[in-house]
Write a protein that holds these residues in place. Structure first.
Motif, PDB file in Angstrom:
ATOM      1  N   GLY A 185       0.783  -1.226   0.000  1.00  0.00           N
ATOM      2  CA  GLY A 185       0.000   0.000   0.000  1.00  0.00           C
ATOM      3  C   GLY A 185       0.817   1.278   0.000  1.00  0.00           C
ATOM      4  O   GLY A 185       0.250   2.378  -0.027  1.00  0.00           O
ATOM      5  N   TYR A 186       2.150   1.155   0.022  1.00  0.00           N
ATOM      6  CA  TYR A 186       3.007   2.338   0.050  1.00  0.00           C
ATOM      7  C   TYR A 186       3.973   2.350  -1.131  1.00  0.00           C
ATOM      8  O   TYR A 186       4.524   1.311  -1.513  1.00  0.00           O
ATOM      9  N   TYR A 187       4.190   3.530  -1.671  1.00  0.00           N
ATOM     10  CA  TYR A 187       5.217   3.755  -2.687  1.00  0.00           C
ATOM     11  C   TYR A 187       6.467   4.271  -1.969  1.00  0.00           C
ATOM     12  O   TYR A 187       6.422   5.327  -1.328  1.00  0.00           O
ATOM     13  N   PRO A 188       7.603   3.554  -2.058  1.00  0.00           N
ATOM     14  CA  PRO A 188       8.824   4.032  -1.400  1.00  0.00           C
ATOM     15  C   PRO A 188       9.753   4.746  -2.385  1.00  0.00           C
ATOM     16  O   PRO A 188       9.919   4.319  -3.533  1.00  0.00           O
ATOM     17  N   TYR A 189      10.367   5.824  -1.913  1.00  0.00           N
ATOM     18  CA  TYR A 189      11.342   6.569  -2.710  1.00  0.00           C
ATOM     19  C   TYR A 189      12.559   6.842  -1.840  1.00  0.00           C
ATOM     20  O   TYR A 189      12.423   7.272  -0.688  1.00  0.00           O
ATOM     21  N   PHE A 190      13.757   6.614  -2.400  1.00  0.00           N
ATOM     22  CA  PHE A 190      14.989   6.722  -1.630  1.00  0.00           C
ATOM     23  C   PHE A 190      15.964   7.675  -2.310  1.00  0.00           C
ATOM     24  O   PHE A 190      15.977   7.822  -3.524  1.00  0.00           O
ATOM     25  N   PHE A 191      16.790   8.313  -1.485  1.00  0.00           N
ATOM     26  CA  PHE A 191      17.918   9.085  -1.989  1.00  0.00           C
ATOM     27  C   PHE A 191      19.142   8.663  -1.202  1.00  0.00           C
ATOM     28  O   PHE A 191      19.275   8.967  -0.011  1.00  0.00           O
ATOM     29  N   ASP A 192      20.039   7.941  -1.864  1.00  0.00           N
ATOM     30  CA  ASP A 192      21.202   7.349  -1.208  1.00  0.00           C
ATOM     31  C   ASP A 192      22.319   8.363  -0.998  1.00  0.00           C
ATOM     32  O   ASP A 192      22.498   9.301  -1.789  1.00  0.00           O
ATOM     33  N   ALA A 193      23.092   8.139   0.046  1.00  0.00           N
ATOM     34  CA  ALA A 193      24.391   8.788   0.171  1.00  0.00           C
ATOM     35  C   ALA A 193      25.367   8.071  -0.754  1.00  0.00           C
ATOM     36  O   ALA A 193      25.236   6.869  -1.014  1.00  0.00           O
ATOM     37  N   PHE A 194      26.358   8.814  -1.280  1.00  0.00           N
ATOM     38  CA  PHE A 194      27.331   8.200  -2.179  1.00  0.00           C
ATOM     39  C   PHE A 194      28.340   7.350  -1.425  1.00  0.00           C
ATOM     40  O   PHE A 194      28.920   6.434  -1.987  1.00  0.00           O
ATOM     41  N   GLU A 195      28.580   7.673  -0.155  1.00  0.00           N
ATOM     42  CA  GLU A 195      29.522   6.906   0.642  1.00  0.00           C
ATOM     43  C   GLU A 195      28.792   6.187   1.761  1.00  0.00           C
ATOM     44  O   GLU A 195      27.800   6.687   2.295  1.00  0.00           O
ATOM     45  N   ASP A 196      29.300   5.021   2.117  1.00  0.00           N
ATOM     46  CA  ASP A 196      28.733   4.299   3.248  1.00  0.00           C
ATOM     47  C   ASP A 196      28.941   5.099   4.537  1.00  0.00           C
ATOM     48  O   ASP A 196      29.925   5.824   4.686  1.00  0.00           O
ATOM     49  N   GLY A 197      27.999   4.948   5.462  1.00  0.00           N
ATOM     50  CA  GLY A 197      28.146   5.578   6.759  1.00  0.00           C
ATOM     51  C   GLY A 197      27.522   6.946   6.856  1.00  0.00           C
ATOM     52  O   GLY A 197      27.515   7.545   7.934  1.00  0.00           O
ATOM     53  N   TYR A 198      27.017   7.469   5.727  1.00  0.00           N
ATOM     54  CA  TYR A 198      26.356   8.760   5.764  1.00  0.00           C
ATOM     55  C   TYR A 198      24.850   8.568   5.772  1.00  0.00           C
ATOM     56  O   TYR A 198      24.343   7.462   5.917  1.00  0.00           O
ATOM     57  N   SER A 199      24.136   9.629   5.559  1.00  0.00           N
ATOM     58  CA  SER A 199      22.710   9.677   5.835  1.00  0.00           C
ATOM     59  C   SER A 199      21.879   8.743   4.954  1.00  0.00           C
ATOM     60  O   SER A 199      21.727   7.564   5.225  1.00  0.00           O
ATOM     61  N   GLY A 200      21.339   9.263   3.884  1.00  0.00           N
ATOM     62  CA  GLY A 200      20.328   8.559   3.102  1.00  0.00           C
ATOM     63  C   GLY A 200      18.959   8.846   3.680  1.00  0.00           C
ATOM     64  O   GLY A 200      18.751   8.770   4.899  1.00  0.00           O
ATOM     65  N   VAL A 201      18.024   9.263   2.829  1.00  0.00           N
ATOM     66  CA  VAL A 201      16.681   9.627   3.269  1.00  0.00           C
ATOM     67  C   VAL A 201      15.659   8.921   2.393  1.00  0.00           C
ATOM     68  O   VAL A 201      15.969   8.452   1.298  1.00  0.00           O
ATOM     69  N   ALA A 202      14.425   8.863   2.887  1.00  0.00           N
ATOM     70  CA  ALA A 202      13.370   8.161   2.156  1.00  0.00           C
ATOM     71  C   ALA A 202      12.020   8.811   2.425  1.00  0.00           C
ATOM     72  O   ALA A 202      11.826   9.477   3.452  1.00  0.00           O
ATOM     73  N   ILE A 203      11.109   8.588   1.495  1.00  0.00           N
ATOM     74  CA  ILE A 203       9.704   8.948   1.670  1.00  0.00           C
ATOM     75  C   ILE A 203       8.869   7.741   1.285  1.00  0.00           C
ATOM     76  O   ILE A 203       9.059   7.155   0.219  1.00  0.00           O
ATOM     77  N   TYR A 204       7.969   7.354   2.166  1.00  0.00           N
ATOM     78  CA  TYR A 204       6.951   6.348   1.872  1.00  0.00           C
ATOM     79  C   TYR A 204       5.614   7.075   1.769  1.00  0.00           C
ATOM     80  O   TYR A 204       5.263   7.869   2.640  1.00  0.00           O
ATOM     81  N   THR A 205       4.851   6.796   0.724  1.00  0.00           N
ATOM     82  CA  THR A 205       3.587   7.495   0.541  1.00  0.00           C
ATOM     83  C   THR A 205       2.510   6.555   0.000  1.00  0.00           C
ATOM     84  O   THR A 205       2.792   5.691  -0.830  1.00  0.00           O
ATOM     85  N   ARG A 206       1.304   6.764   0.491  1.00  0.00           N
ATOM     86  CA  ARG A 206       0.161   5.977   0.004  1.00  0.00           C
ATOM     87  C   ARG A 206      -0.408   6.565  -1.280  1.00  0.00           C
ATOM     88  O   ARG A 206      -1.243   5.948  -1.936  1.00  0.00           O
ATOM     89  N   HIS A 207       0.032   7.764  -1.644  1.00  0.00           N
ATOM     90  CA  HIS A 207      -0.497   8.465  -2.807  1.00  0.00           C
ATOM     91  C   HIS A 207       0.633   8.668  -3.813  1.00  0.00           C
ATOM     92  O   HIS A 207       1.694   9.175  -3.458  1.00  0.00           O
ATOM     93  N   LEU A 208       0.415   8.310  -5.045  1.00  0.00           N
ATOM     94  CA  LEU A 208       1.444   8.428  -6.072  1.00  0.00           C
ATOM     95  C   LEU A 208       1.777   9.900  -6.292  1.00  0.00           C
ATOM     96  O   LEU A 208       0.915  10.699  -6.633  1.00  0.00           O
ATOM     97  N   PRO A 209       3.027  10.308  -6.090  1.00  0.00           N
ATOM     98  CA  PRO A 209       3.384  11.721  -6.265  1.00  0.00           C
ATOM     99  C   PRO A 209       3.361  12.136  -7.732  1.00  0.00           C
ATOM    100  O   PRO A 209       3.506  11.308  -8.639  1.00  0.00           O
ATOM    101  N   LYS A 210       3.222  13.428  -7.941  1.00  0.00           N
ATOM    102  CA  LYS A 210       3.336  13.975  -9.289  1.00  0.00           C
ATOM    103  C   LYS A 210       4.797  14.029  -9.716  1.00  0.00           C
ATOM    104  O   LYS A 210       5.115  13.926 -10.898  1.00  0.00           O
ATOM    105  N   ALA A 211       5.689  14.208  -8.740  1.00  0.00           N
ATOM    106  CA  ALA A 211       7.124  14.285  -9.037  1.00  0.00           C
ATOM    107  C   ALA A 211       7.913  13.998  -7.777  1.00  0.00           C
ATOM    108  O   ALA A 211       7.425  14.199  -6.660  1.00  0.00           O
ATOM    109  N   ILE A 212       9.155  13.535  -7.969  1.00  0.00           N
ATOM    110  CA  ILE A 212      10.110  13.336  -6.878  1.00  0.00           C
ATOM    111  C   ILE A 212      11.360  14.149  -7.191  1.00  0.00           C
ATOM    112  O   ILE A 212      11.897  14.081  -8.301  1.00  0.00           O
ATOM    113  N   MET A 213      11.822  14.918  -6.210  1.00  0.00           N
ATOM    114  CA  MET A 213      13.045  15.703  -6.366  1.00  0.00           C
ATOM    115  C   MET A 213      14.055  15.242  -5.328  1.00  0.00           C
ATOM    116  O   MET A 213      13.707  15.050  -4.160  1.00  0.00           O
ATOM    117  N   THR A 214      15.295  15.052  -5.730  1.00  0.00           N
ATOM    118  CA  THR A 214      16.344  14.659  -4.797  1.00  0.00           C
ATOM    119  C   THR A 214      17.459  15.696  -4.816  1.00  0.00           C
ATOM    120  O   THR A 214      17.832  16.226  -5.860  1.00  0.00           O
TER     121      THR A 214
END
Length: 257
Positions: A52-81
């Motif tokens: 029931g959720y659409y997941p979107y991720f933005f990875d860090a280029f190096e291991d050990g750093y952040s990385g963020v995500a959005i899970y949404t029940r509604h399909l977005p019009k756009a994703i910006m990273t």
């Protein structure tokens, strides 16, 4: 509409502690997660893709750093990273989902606790992000910036604040950033719009001991554009489970996105 923000301090660890089981039970529309400490390709199993959720991720280029995500029940019009500067984009610290009426972002401002250099990088990030906040005000839509700002805004947002005034997370320059955001620029602290009480923290070091004593800081926010002030209906911080040192921040908004 229900929006949750949560700093996982490692999404695999949080999943092991039952975060996704809890998340699904919350019936949230959008969940913003910070500090994944994992790459998207490592999160392709069912446990990271609840039905029931659409997941979107933005990875860090190096291991050990952040990385963020959005899970949404509604399909977005756009994703910006990313935000167009290296400290943010190289470390995977910003992702935004655009819906019909509102954009929701997952944000992780770095901590400055480790060293003087870390504090300098934090302040560099905050300077760039302040520029983004100013540009955002020119756009004809509303925004919710969800995430860890790693700064307590006022004295009521930090235990033992009087001995922490020279510590990263409560420095005068950091608090000035928060004051400008919520003052001059007119952004809204969604949690404080409803809950004015003291000692309402989202982060407790050392897990059980700090939580038991309620010794911590309010480092996690949902920051909205001014037009959304009237839409904020309920707020809470989930404290019963310990998915990480941070407690999920839950805000209910009136209306559709």
């Amino acid at each position: 509409m229900r929006v949750i923000t949560f700093n996982a301090q490692g999404i695999e660890q949080a999943a092991d502690r039952g975060f996704f089981d809890w998340m699904v039970q919350q019936d949230a529309d959008v969940i913003c997660i910070q500090d994944l400490r994992a790459k998207e390709y490592q999160l392709d199993g069912d446990r990271y893709h609840p039905e029931g959720y659409y997941p979107y991720f933005f990875d860090a280029f190096e291991d050990g750093y952040s990385g963020v995500a959005i899970y949404t029940r509604h399909l977005p019009k756009a994703i910006m990273t990313g935000l167009g500067f290296e400290l943010c984009d190289y470390q995977g610290r910003f992702i935004q989902a655009d819906f019909d009426k509102v954009s929701v972002a997952s944000l992780y401002i770095p901590s400055g606790l480790k060293s003087h250099e870390a504090q300098q990088k934090k302040e560099e990030f905050m300077s760039h992000f302040m520029g983004h906040l100013k540009k955002t005000l020119r756009k004809r839509r509303d925004f919710i910036f969800c995430g860890t700002f790693n700064t307590a805004h006022r004295t009521e947002d930090l235990s033992n604040w009087y001995v922490n005034q020279t510590v990263s997370g409560f420095l005068p320059s950091e608090r000035a950033f928060m004051e400008e955001m919520f003052g001059e620029l007119g952004y809204v602290d969604a949690f404080r719009e409803i809950n004015k009480a003291e000692r309402q923290f989202t982060w407790w070091p050392d897990y059980n001991r700090a939580r038991t004593l309620n010794e911590g800081a309010r480092l996690d926010y949902q920051v909205t554009t001014a037009n959304m002030r009237k839409m904020i209906k309920n707020v809470s911080i989930y404290k019963e489970g310990m998915f990480s040192e941070h407690g999920p921040l839950i805000v209910d908004y009136d209306g559709d996105f």
